[in-house]
Each structure stands twice: as C-alpha cells, then as structure tokens.
Design an enzyme around this catalytic site. Structure first.
Site, PDB file in Angstrom:
ATOM      1  CG  HIS A 181      -2.023  -1.014   1.102  1.00 57.12           C
ATOM      2  ND1 HIS A 181      -3.315  -0.693   0.778  1.00 57.12           N
ATOM      3  CD2 HIS A 181      -2.009  -2.368   1.232  1.00 57.12           C
ATOM      4  CE1 HIS A 181      -4.059  -1.787   0.734  1.00 57.12           C
ATOM      5  NE2 HIS A 181      -3.282  -2.823   1.005  1.00 57.12           N
ATOM      6  CG  ASP A 389       0.092   9.291   0.666  1.00 54.86           C
ATOM      7  OD1 ASP A 389      -0.015   8.106   1.014  1.00 54.86           O
ATOM      8  OD2 ASP A 389      -0.597  10.213   1.135  1.00 54.86           O
TER       9      ASP A 389
END
Ligand code: GDG
Length: 480
Positions: A181, A389
């Site tokens: 992720h 991110d």
C-alpha cells in the site's frame, strides 16, 4: 485534458477470471476490521475493499486483533474465530513486546520512514527486525492450520512482507499474492535498509507482488536487476532465488458511487449545515490526514501562511479546516509532529486571526465517513500535500464527494500515487511553498466551467476505477 487509466501490467487484468469466485479467499492484514455491534462506517479503503471481496467469494480474514497481552502469558495457541455472513474472522493477540518491536518498531520506525524517504527518521535497531520476523513467523504458524489446499491468499502491506516465505517453509503450496500500500523506494534509498536483500528475497516467495503505481513497480524491478542480477521478463516477471514472481500495478481506489451519494445526503444534515453557517460566505479549504509526517502537514500550514501573505485579500475570506486524527502515538516521531503542528497552527492563528475570523481550524479527532463526505463537499479546495504517499485515498474521496453542479478544486502533491490518475487536479511540488500557495490561489479563483470540466474527467475515471475494480483486477491476475 486526458486521464491515463491505471497501468495494469498484466494483459489478463481486464478480464475477470471466473475461477476467482470458486476458490476461497484468505486475506491477511495487520489489523482485521471485525464487525462490532453499533460500530459501522469508520472503515478506510482497505477494509471496504477487502470486505467486499470476501463477501463476494466467501472467505477468511486473518490478522492481529488490536489487543496486546502480557509477555508472561506467552503467545496465543490458536487464532480466535468468529463468523459474520460468509466471512470468518480469525484474529490473534500480540504480546506487548511483539507489538513494540514488530509494529511500533520495524514496521513503523524502520520500513515506514525509509519507504517514505525519511532516512533521517529511520531506526534500524536489530531488536525491531527480530520482532518483525518473530511476529511474521507467529502469524504463519497460526494461519497454516486454518488453510485449505486450494485457498487463494492475499497478504497486505509492509507489516507482513515475510509471511509467504514463512508459510512456504511450513510446506504451504497455495497461490499467494502480496499488495504493497505504500511506496516502493528508489534503489539508492532502499540500500540503506540493512536487511534489504533478505526482505526482497522474501517477496520472491509470492506468486504476484502488486504496487500502487508503475513508478514503484519499476523501482522494485530496478533493484532486482541491479542488486540481485535477477532476470526480468518482458511482462515484469522476476526470476530470482530459484523462483518466479509476477509483478503488477493496481492503483487502489474508493467506493465512488456510495461515497458520492453519502456526500449528497450529508450536505442536508444538521452538522453540515452548522459547518456552512460557521464558515458563512468564506471559502473553505480542507485537509484530512492521519497525523503522519509523510502527509506534508507542516508544509501545508506554511504554504497557507504564504497564501495569506502573498494574497492578503484572502484574509478574512478563507478558512482552512485541517482534520488530523492522531496515529501511532507510541512512536516518538509522531508525538514530535503533534507538537510541531500545534506550534505551527498556533503561530498562524496568533499572527493572522481577527476578533471575527480564525484562519485555521485544527482538529485532532476523527469523524464518521458520512460527515467527512459532507465536509469534503462543503470545501471549495481540497488540499492534499503529502511529501510521499503510496496512493492517498483522501484525494479521490474529495473528488467523489463534490457537487457536480458546483464542484471544488483539488490541489494535489505530485508525490502522491493518486497524482498519476487525477490530472484534473492542480498538481504541486509541496516542498515549493510559494508554488503551492499560488496553486491554492488559482484553485480559489477558477471559474465554474473549468471547475466542472476538471471534476467531470476525474469523477468519470473514479467511476470506472473504483475499489471493486481494484480488487477484481488484482484477484483475476493472481488467480490466472
Ligand atoms: C495507506 C497508504 C494508501 C482519515 N481521517 C478520518 C478518516 N480517514 C480515512 C480517509 C481515508 C483513509 O483514512 C486514509 O487513507 P490514505 O490513503 O489517505 O492514507 P493512509 O492511511 O496513509 O493509507 C496510502 C492507503 O494505505 C490505501 O492503500 O492510499 O498511500 O499510506 O480513507 O478518509 N476516516 C474517517 N474519519 C476520519 O476522521 N471515517
């Protein structure tokens, strides 16, 4: 304006494989969202996507219960099982020491900072690594007896990279897929991790390794090629350590349609009306982030200060609402950030506030998903400025929540995986405070037609590439 669809590297990805439905799906993640009476709607993207997949095919969700037990009690003998509809939840408790070394330690003080390019914050204490290996081995020992021969395993995120290797040592032959992720860092950064070779070797025990963006996948292949002299096949399969592992790009997404509906409904709710009344005729700028140094919260406040200095007409005319629920508070760097953010927001308000206007409202708490959707819809600007991110779901949620007739504008960091898809956003380099302030000013002044055009292309993209599409794409490639 064109939007590039997510690059899924396998040609089979767009054709869902029917065999997916026949096999039992076993999902493994650090935390398991066990349903509890009276607690709904607080789940993030991963939980929503995983639950939908398990409901469709039936299956098991295995991971940590979220509870810690005394070290003296020793590790649990077996997982606690509970059922809800077609899903079996299997959880284990962790000892306080395991929690400190595996979760707070290696996962969140070694891997997390390094993979987010914060070498200055990384701590490679060997005790952490030992705890990480120990907990992954424990997870494998407790999961193995629950597995059936034809299960499909889907293991999530940086906490559990060695799971497949541990299971393979125990003789498990099932198909195993991994999804990361968070970003995969460039080779030069990864080389700073003392056990990086062993970590990559353990990834090679999977059948498929999925990344959020093509850049992360390429960085992984680059390491394999240059450091391991692995063979990389044309379709991205890696041949190393006597195994073949496929790689793919699967950008995670959101439950677009339900969220858009929730936002529309919430805009008539009492709380959202209260928010609108408190903002009055000013423009609202919103940020929503876990209180994490990767999210660029400090540079965001600094950029906002630049906006108020460089474009003084905004004073008294805009309000920033920053929602930042505390996270990982046992890790010292997070406590430090909390202090720094309090200082930065206090400084800003002290310098600019008037008796009838406060520039920033800074909230250290969480809200229901529905309220969040209403907040997003009320805001003229969504400000998402991570320094690094994996994806950033907030950016996608902000777009999905807009009023199609009068949508707001997304200002998005180029360092979020989401920037690869959401090119209707104003893309910024968050380290460049002045440019970010300029983008905020542009966002506040775009005319309705351009706002609609930018919104339409992004929303259309999110309708097609939603959370269902993400898991279908991943699981069809895994099962192929
Ligand atoms: C990791 C990766 C990747 C936040 N505050 C509240 C709340 N949230 C929800 C948001 C969003 C989720 O939490 C945060 O997701 P992000 O993607 O922004 O960030 P991470 O937590 O760092 O997630 C990231 C993600 O995994 C998925 O793969 O995108 O890159 O770092 O859904 O809405 N939810 C509620 N109240 C809050 O106050 N209900």
């Amino acid at each position: 304006m064109t939007l590039a669809g997510p690059a899924v590297s396998s040609k089979t990805a767009s054709k869902p494989d029917r065999t997916v439905a026949k096999r039992r799906l076993v999902v493994v993640s650090n935390r398991v969202a066990v349903p509890r009476p009276g607690r709904t709607g607080g789940e993030g993207g991963l939980a929503v996507g995983v639950k939908a997949a398990l409901e469709e095919s039936g299956g098991m969700w295995f991971g940590w219960s979220g509870k810690t037990i005394d070290h003296e009690k020793g590790e649990p003998d077996a997982a606690d099982l509970s059922e809800s509809g077609p899903i079996t939840y299997a959880t284990i408790d962790l000892t306080q020491r395991d929690y400190d070394e595996y979760y707070n330690g290696f996962a969140n003080r070694s891997i997390w900072p390094l993979f987010h390019y914060r070498l200055d914050l990384a701590d490679f204490n060997r005790r952490y690594l030992a705890g990480y290996q120990r907990v992954n081995a424990l997870f494998a020992r407790r999961l193995a007896p629950l597995l059936r021969a034809d299960d499909l395993l889907w293991i999530h995120d940086y906490h559990l990279i060695p799971m497949a290797e541990q299971l393979r040592h125990m003789g498990c032959r099932q198909i195993m897929g991994f999804f990361l992720h968070i970003p995969w860092p460039a080779m030069e950064v990864l080389l700073a991790l003392p056990n990086q070779r062993a970590l990559v070797q353990s990834l090679c025990a999977y059948d498929l390794v999925g990344f959020q963006t093509e850049d992360y996948r390429k960085a992984f292949l680059d390491y394999c090629q240059r450091e391991l002299s692995a063979t990389i096949l044309e379709d991205g399969t890696v041949e190393a350590f006597g195994r073949r592992v496929r790689t793919g790009t699967f950008p995670i997404s959101i439950d677009t349609e339900p969220l858009a509906k929730a936002a529309e409904e919430a805009s008539d709710s009492r709380q959202i009306r209260r928010l609108r009344e408190s903002v009055r005729n000013r423009d609202l700028i919103i940020g929503v982030d876990r209180l994490d140094y990767s999210k660029g919260l400090l540079v965001r406040v600094q950029a906002y200060e630049h906006l108020l200095r460089a474009y003084p007409a905004n004073r008294g005319r805009v309000v920033m609402l920053q929602i930042a629920p505390p996270s990982r508070m046992e890790v010292p760097e997070y406590m430090q950030l909390r202090h720094e953010m309090e200082g930065a927001c206090g400084h800003l308000n002290g310098a600019f506030a008037e008796f009838d206007w406060t520039p920033v409202r800074y909230l250290n708490k969480g809200f229901s998903r529905r309220m969040l959707a209403g907040f997003y819809r009320t805001a003229r600007v969504g400000l998402v400025t991570p320094l690094r991110d994996g994806m950033n779901l907030v950016a996608k949620e902000y777009v999905a929540s807009q009023d199609p007739e009068d949508p707001g504008v997304l200002v998005l960091s180029r360092f979020a995986g989401a920037a690869r898809e959401l090119d209707g956003a104003l893309i910024v380099n968050p380290y460049d405070l002045e440019a970010t302030a300029e983008a905020m000013q542009t966002a506040l002044s775009l005319d309705l037609e351009e706002r609609r055009e930018r919104y339409r292309t992004m929303f259309k993209h999110l309708q097609t590439y939603d959370i269902d599409r993400w898991r279908e794409d991943y699981l069809s490639v895994l099962a192929a």
